[in-house]
Write a protein that holds these residues in place. Sequence first.
Motif, PDB file in Angstrom:
ATOM      1  N   UNK C 172      11.182  27.881   0.974  1.00  0.00           N
ATOM      2  CA  UNK C 172      10.215  28.280   1.993  1.00  0.00           C
ATOM      3  C   UNK C 172       9.802  27.073   2.827  1.00  0.00           C
ATOM      4  N   UNK C 173       9.589  25.962   2.121  1.00  0.00           N
ATOM      5  CA  UNK C 173       9.154  24.743   2.809  1.00  0.00           C
ATOM      6  C   UNK C 173      10.192  24.310   3.839  1.00  0.00           C
ATOM      7  N   UNK C 174      11.454  24.268   3.413  1.00  0.00           N
ATOM      8  CA  UNK C 174      12.515  23.816   4.317  1.00  0.00           C
ATOM      9  C   UNK C 174      12.712  24.817   5.445  1.00  0.00           C
ATOM     10  N   UNK C 175      12.623  26.098   5.093  1.00  0.00           N
ATOM     11  CA  UNK C 175      12.778  27.132   6.110  1.00  0.00           C
ATOM     12  C   UNK C 175      11.721  26.989   7.195  1.00  0.00           C
ATOM     13  N   UNK C 176      10.519  26.692   6.738  1.00  0.00           N
ATOM     14  CA  UNK C 176       9.405  26.557   7.679  1.00  0.00           C
ATOM     15  C   UNK C 176       9.587  25.310   8.552  1.00  0.00           C
ATOM     16  N   UNK C 177      10.029  24.218   7.896  1.00  0.00           N
ATOM     17  CA  UNK C 177      10.271  22.979   8.655  1.00  0.00           C
ATOM     18  C   UNK C 177      11.364  23.204   9.704  1.00  0.00           C
ATOM     19  N   UNK C 178      12.412  23.893   9.299  1.00  0.00           N
ATOM     20  CA  UNK C 178      13.505  24.233  10.197  1.00  0.00           C
ATOM     21  C   UNK C 178      12.977  25.061  11.365  1.00  0.00           C
ATOM     22  N   UNK C 179      12.109  25.998  11.036  1.00  0.00           N
ATOM     23  CA  UNK C 179      11.510  26.852  12.057  1.00  0.00           C
ATOM     24  C   UNK C 179      10.709  26.044  13.069  1.00  0.00           C
ATOM     25  N   UNK C 180      10.123  24.933  12.618  1.00  0.00           N
ATOM     26  CA  UNK C 180       9.336  24.094  13.516  1.00  0.00           C
ATOM     27  C   UNK C 180      10.223  23.126  14.293  1.00  0.00           C
ATOM     28  N   UNK C 181      11.525  23.288  14.169  1.00  0.00           N
ATOM     29  CA  UNK C 181      12.432  22.465  14.975  1.00  0.00           C
ATOM     30  C   UNK C 181      12.832  21.159  14.319  1.00  0.00           C
ATOM     31  N   UNK C 182      12.618  21.040  12.998  1.00  0.00           N
ATOM     32  CA  UNK C 182      13.052  19.826  12.305  1.00  0.00           C
ATOM     33  C   UNK C 182      14.553  19.908  12.029  1.00  0.00           C
ATOM     34  N   UNK C 183      15.179  18.755  12.016  1.00  0.00           N
ATOM     35  CA  UNK C 183      16.612  18.685  11.727  1.00  0.00           C
ATOM     36  C   UNK C 183      16.791  18.462  10.229  1.00  0.00           C
ATOM     37  N   UNK C 184      17.698  19.220   9.614  1.00  0.00           N
ATOM     38  CA  UNK C 184      17.887  19.060   8.177  1.00  0.00           C
ATOM     39  C   UNK C 184      19.356  18.806   7.857  1.00  0.00           C
ATOM     40  N   UNK C 185      19.597  17.832   6.980  1.00  0.00           N
ATOM     41  CA  UNK C 185      20.935  17.628   6.425  1.00  0.00           C
ATOM     42  C   UNK C 185      20.803  17.733   4.919  1.00  0.00           C
ATOM     43  N   UNK C 186      21.502  18.703   4.346  1.00  0.00           N
ATOM     44  CA  UNK C 186      21.326  18.919   2.920  1.00  0.00           C
ATOM     45  C   UNK C 186      22.671  18.914   2.207  1.00  0.00           C
ATOM     46  N   UNK C 187      22.786  18.084   1.194  1.00  0.00           N
ATOM     47  CA  UNK C 187      23.971  18.095   0.343  1.00  0.00           C
ATOM     48  C   UNK C 187      23.668  18.971  -0.860  1.00  0.00           C
ATOM     49  N   UNK C 188      24.573  19.869  -1.176  1.00  0.00           N
ATOM     50  CA  UNK C 188      24.297  20.750  -2.306  1.00  0.00           C
ATOM     51  C   UNK C 188      25.578  21.265  -2.947  1.00  0.00           C
TER      52      UNK C 188
END
Lengths: 223, 227, 234
Positions: C172-188
């Motif tokens: 939820x946290x990352x989804x919300x950050x993404x929604x606010x226009x933050x750039x995310x790079x995630x290794x998984x």
Amino acid sequence: MIRRIWAVFRKDVLIEFRTKDSLNAMLFFGVVVLVVFNFALESVRDTMREAVPGVLWVAFAFSGTLGLNRMFAAEKENRSLQGLLMVPIDRGVLYIGKMLAATLFMLITEAAVFVLSLVFFNLTVWREIPYLAIVFLIGTLGFTAVGTLLAAVAANTRMREVLLPLILFPVILPILVNAVEATGIILNSRDYAALRLPLTIMAVFTVVLATVSYLLFDYVLED
Amino acid sequence: MAERSRFDNTLGALLFIGMILALYMAFLQAPRERTMGDLQRIFYFHVPAGIAGLTALAVNFAASVAYLARKDRWWDSLALSAAELGVVFLAMVLVTGPIWAKPVWMVWWTWSPRLTSALVLWMLYVAYLLIRNYIPDPDRCAGISAVFGIVAFIDAPIVWFSIRWWRDIHPSPMLETGGLSPAMRPALWTCTAAFLLMLVYLLRRRLCLELARHDVEMLARRVQLPR
Amino acid sequence: MLEVRGLAKYFGRFTALRDFNVSVGRGEFVSLFGRNGAGKTTFLRVVAGLSRPSEGLVRIHAPGGETLTPQASRGLMGYLSHDTALYLDLTAVENLRFYAELHGLPHADSDLEARLALVGLAHWGHESVRNFSRGMQQRLAIARAFLHDPEVLLLDEPFTGLDQTGTEFLRTYLGEAHGRGKTCLMATHDVPLGYEMSDRLIVIEKGLVTLDVPKSALSLDRFQELYREVAKGS
């Protein structure tokens, strides 16, 4: 900048006072060195007084090295260094904060070891204390100025704890030589005017190497 | 690229001639010293080795600074080569010193400033080589040893000054005050020139070897990862 | 936002990354897949500035477009990995206060406790982190890493050690950050989860980008199939 240095310093001090890991080891090792030298110098007991400055500084340097080796222990556990390195600050801030914390731990150890040495070696000092305090302070600052940088260097190698004394002692030799000399002057000849030369060299060493270390610290920090 | 050039061959031939000339000058041309006799001739190797050693350390310092500024491994290789040679030449100084000292001063070793400083200097650069030995990643090794190289070089003069006020029995001012007999100078200069030539030659050969090592490293990477 | 050109990273004879070209726009959520040792972590560490590239360059642009100095670009990024980077002998509040001070953020107890409440550690502020479970430590690590509300979130296996609610929270946290226009790079390693959260998929194999597609180009099943093939083929 000063607020950040203070934050780094306070963090290290807080952790150390809570766990007392390094301080206990440093104190005890300092005492061990005193006792060992007492046996090693058995044959020259009559002139022991002349050997005291050397014994003291060897004890300080050895226990100080122990402390420096633990300096990045908290940063290695959980790789906190990673978090620290991500903060957009001048990495010299980390250097100064850590150096000041190491200086504090060493001074505490030195005070305790010195008091014990008064007992062990039957010395009486009173008026000499302010002079000794100055020599101890400058000597310790010089030691940690280089020690903090080299502790980070050693932390990067496979040998870590083993390597630090090997690379540290040749570099801090000027500090040791002059600190022993200065302490000897205070304890034995009391010719305080003669203190100027060793104190000047120690101060120059400290300022020059602290500046160099401050500038180069960035290059040795890699998590 | 790492290969022996014509220049190196010429240099090698020059070095050969230079060394023979140096031997001639030191053993035959230079006059016999009045009190120390032939023993004094060790001087023609002791001092030039010291000069060559210090030059190598200066090269190490300059290369270390250049590496940190440019991040080019070539500089790091130069720094390593210079440090190794510095240690070798200083070892030469430290070995010839006692051989000379024993009959003249009646002791192998005294803790006089010059001797102590030379020993500490040697230790500093052995420490430098130790550090290099224990960092497996070459890039990291380069950066960290450059830092130590700079610290060591800046430390060296302070080491020297800090122990200088001790009494010295070493004949240090001989050169500075012009106390050296003019008849001995040609031999000293020839030997110094020959040792510096040897330094340059060995430095080039060592650097060449180190660059070859890079090439191997690069090739090994390619072999490991076929496209 | 982020531009990586001709990046290579060697550890002696070992190649961790090579010929790495990626550019990530503002607000993109990129998932990086690859087996252990493929180079995901090295890539994120180089982007974060924790590790120096052997060749090539990494550029971070400010939201305005201008290129930033390494020091300034660090402040724009938050790095969360499976190492929590916490001080175990400090309390949760002390950990956050330390970082808040370094970042020059407000660090009154109330500010920090509000942060803790956000990650579900409301009543644990004055407890030593050593007594925290792995999941709680990871929650605190999230609060620490993103304390300064970074523009670029670098995430290296961020779900490691999190329980069900923790995983849900981080999503939820990352989804919300993404929604606010933050750039995310995630290794998984978690393909379905990574697929679901991202809008771009990158597969790294032996230090090379072997697949780089927008999510819309592939269905989850098709992607999983492809990914399995890539992983097997090498």
